[in-house]
Design an enzyme around this catalytic site. Structure first.
Site, PDB file in Angstrom:
ATOM      1  N   CYS A   1       0.866  -1.189   0.072  1.00  0.00           N
ATOM      2  CA  CYS A   1      -0.153  -0.031   0.102  1.00  0.00           C
ATOM      3  C   CYS A   1       0.898   1.242   0.125  1.00  0.00           C
ATOM      4  O   CYS A   1       1.597   1.716   0.883  1.00  0.00           O
ATOM      5  CB  CYS A   1      -0.893  -0.154   1.263  1.00  0.00           C
ATOM      6  SG  CYS A   1      -1.946   1.274   1.328  1.00  0.00           S
TER       7      CYS A   1
ATOM      8  N   CYS B   1      -0.246   4.197   2.585  1.00  0.00           N
ATOM      9  CA  CYS B   1       0.005   3.806   3.760  1.00  0.00           C
ATOM     10  C   CYS B   1       1.414   4.101   3.822  1.00  0.00           C
ATOM     11  O   CYS B   1       1.779   4.753   5.126  1.00  0.00           O
ATOM     12  CB  CYS B   1      -0.218   2.427   3.975  1.00  0.00           C
ATOM     13  SG  CYS B   1      -1.721   1.893   3.363  1.00  0.00           S
ATOM     14  N   ASP B   2       2.426   3.661   3.072  1.00  0.00           N
ATOM     15  CA  ASP B   2       3.802   3.449   3.449  1.00  0.00           C
ATOM     16  C   ASP B   2       4.690   4.637   2.511  1.00  0.00           C
ATOM     17  O   ASP B   2       5.792   4.500   3.075  1.00  0.00           O
ATOM     18  CB  ASP B   2       4.373   2.194   3.407  1.00  0.00           C
ATOM     19  CG  ASP B   2       3.512   1.408   4.300  1.00  0.00           C
ATOM     20  OD1 ASP B   2       3.054   1.827   5.389  1.00  0.00           O
ATOM     21  OD2 ASP B   2       3.440   0.094   4.203  1.00  0.00           O
TER      22      ASP B   2
END
Ligand code: NDP
Length: 306
Positions: free
Chosen positions: A132, A135-136
């Site tokens: 993701c 997200c990261d």
């Protein structure tokens, strides 16, 4: 018989648990094989509102769970192996053979990011391998990263990563993208992005550092092996919604995502929330939001049953 059974304990399920517990519905929550859902493998979450310094995925899920328990939600571990949703009351059977009857069910079983399945990749999930970019991605400032996949998700993630990374290399196993043309054109025109066509990843390298330092590639047309130095590998080869057990009963799209309208499924009293019915946004906060919606719909439905 239960008032409401919630299947799945990611942000959608836990939010539904908080709301239904606060509404005195005494929910029973079934925790599957990965309590906490996909966030359990997310090291830091920086985009969930209310945590200016960020929070780890497991910590956020633990807080949500404690919040649900505080209002009386009950938790039970087990995997739903079969379901009769057309039965009244609805019936769920767990792996140990136990059958649970419920007036209403909220399905929040999530979706699983697909990974390549390499041993070296599995070992480095959360240490440079991610499923993701939203997200990261922000953890990869001014370093080179790679994205594997050729669909809209891969291209969207690659474009998103250009905000942080020094260079983004897209690895695709064919010589043509599956993604929409507009996305492909945008990607190919981006000065920070390079594409390596006709290639697959043979190994994720960590050179004894226990974090990603590169990838080993094989050109499937020429057989040539090469190495690329990267600090992050984003795997974007699709997601699979966890809906197999409901096949034939609930309406699904071609990829298996549940089709909902305001979290209502095609069966009265059966609701769905989170990634299991959302192939587009897939964020913790949108999952939590739909968990709240499903809980409110459940409350309304039970009120109407009286
Ligand atoms: P897709 O199934 O569309 O694409 C998956 C990609 O991964 C394909 O290019 C596929 O290669 C590749 N792939 C699959 N398995 C492997 C493997 N083992 N090794 C290497 N490569 C592999 O999934 P997406 O998640 O990209 O998209 C899902 C749906 O969501 C699509 O309908 C998409 O259009 C939609 N979507 C829309 C967005 C938007 O409109 N903004 C954003 C994101 C998604 P190959 O092409 O060779 O099969």
């Amino acid at each position: 018989m239960e008032n409401v059974v919630i299947v799945g304990t990611g942000p959608a399920g836990l939010t539904a648990a908080i709301y239904t517990a606060r509404a005195n519905l005494n929910p029973l929550v079934i925790e599957g094989f990965q309590p906490g859902g996909q966030l359990i493998t997310t090291a830091d979450i920086e985009n969930y509102p209310g945590f200016p310094e960020g929070i780890s995925g497991p910590e956020l899920m633990d807080l949500c769970r404690r919040q649900a328990e505080r209002f009386g939600a009950r938790f039970k571990s087990g995997e739903v192996v079969s379901a009769c949703l057309t039965c009244l009351p609805h019936r769920l059977t767990l792996g140990d053979g136990e059958t649970i009857e419920a007036k209403t069910i909220i399905i929040s079983t999530g979706a699983s990011a697909q990974y390549l399945g390499l041993e070296s990749e599995q070992k480095l999930i959360g240490r440079g391998v991610s499923g993701c970019a939203t997200c990261d991605g922000a953890f990869y400032r001014d370093v080179p990263v790679a994205v594997v996949g050729g669909g809209d998700t891969a291209l969207e993630e690659a474009l998103f990563l250009t905000h942080f990374a020094s260079k983004v290399t897209v690895i695709h196993r064919r010589d043509q993208f599956r993604a929409s043309k507009i996305m492909a054109d945008r990607l190919l025109a981006h000065p920070k992005i390079e594409v390596i066509w006709d290639s697959v990843i043979e190994e994720v390298l960590d050179i004894a550092k226990n974090e990603v330092t590169g990838i080993k590639l094989r050109n499937i047309k020429t057989g040539e092996i090469s190495e690329l130095a990267v600090s992050g590998l984003f795997v974007a080869i699709g997601h699979k919604p966890n809906t197999k057990v409901f096949t034939g009963q609930l309406d699904m799209d071609h990829a298996g995502y549940l089709i909902t309208r305001n979290t209502c499924t095609n069966i009265d009293g059966v609701f769905a929330a989170g990634d299991v019915q959302d192939s587009i946004y897939r964020q913790a906060v949108t999952a939590a939001g739909s968990g709240c919606m499903a809980a409110r719909e459940t409350e309304r439905f039970l009120e109407g049953m009286k």
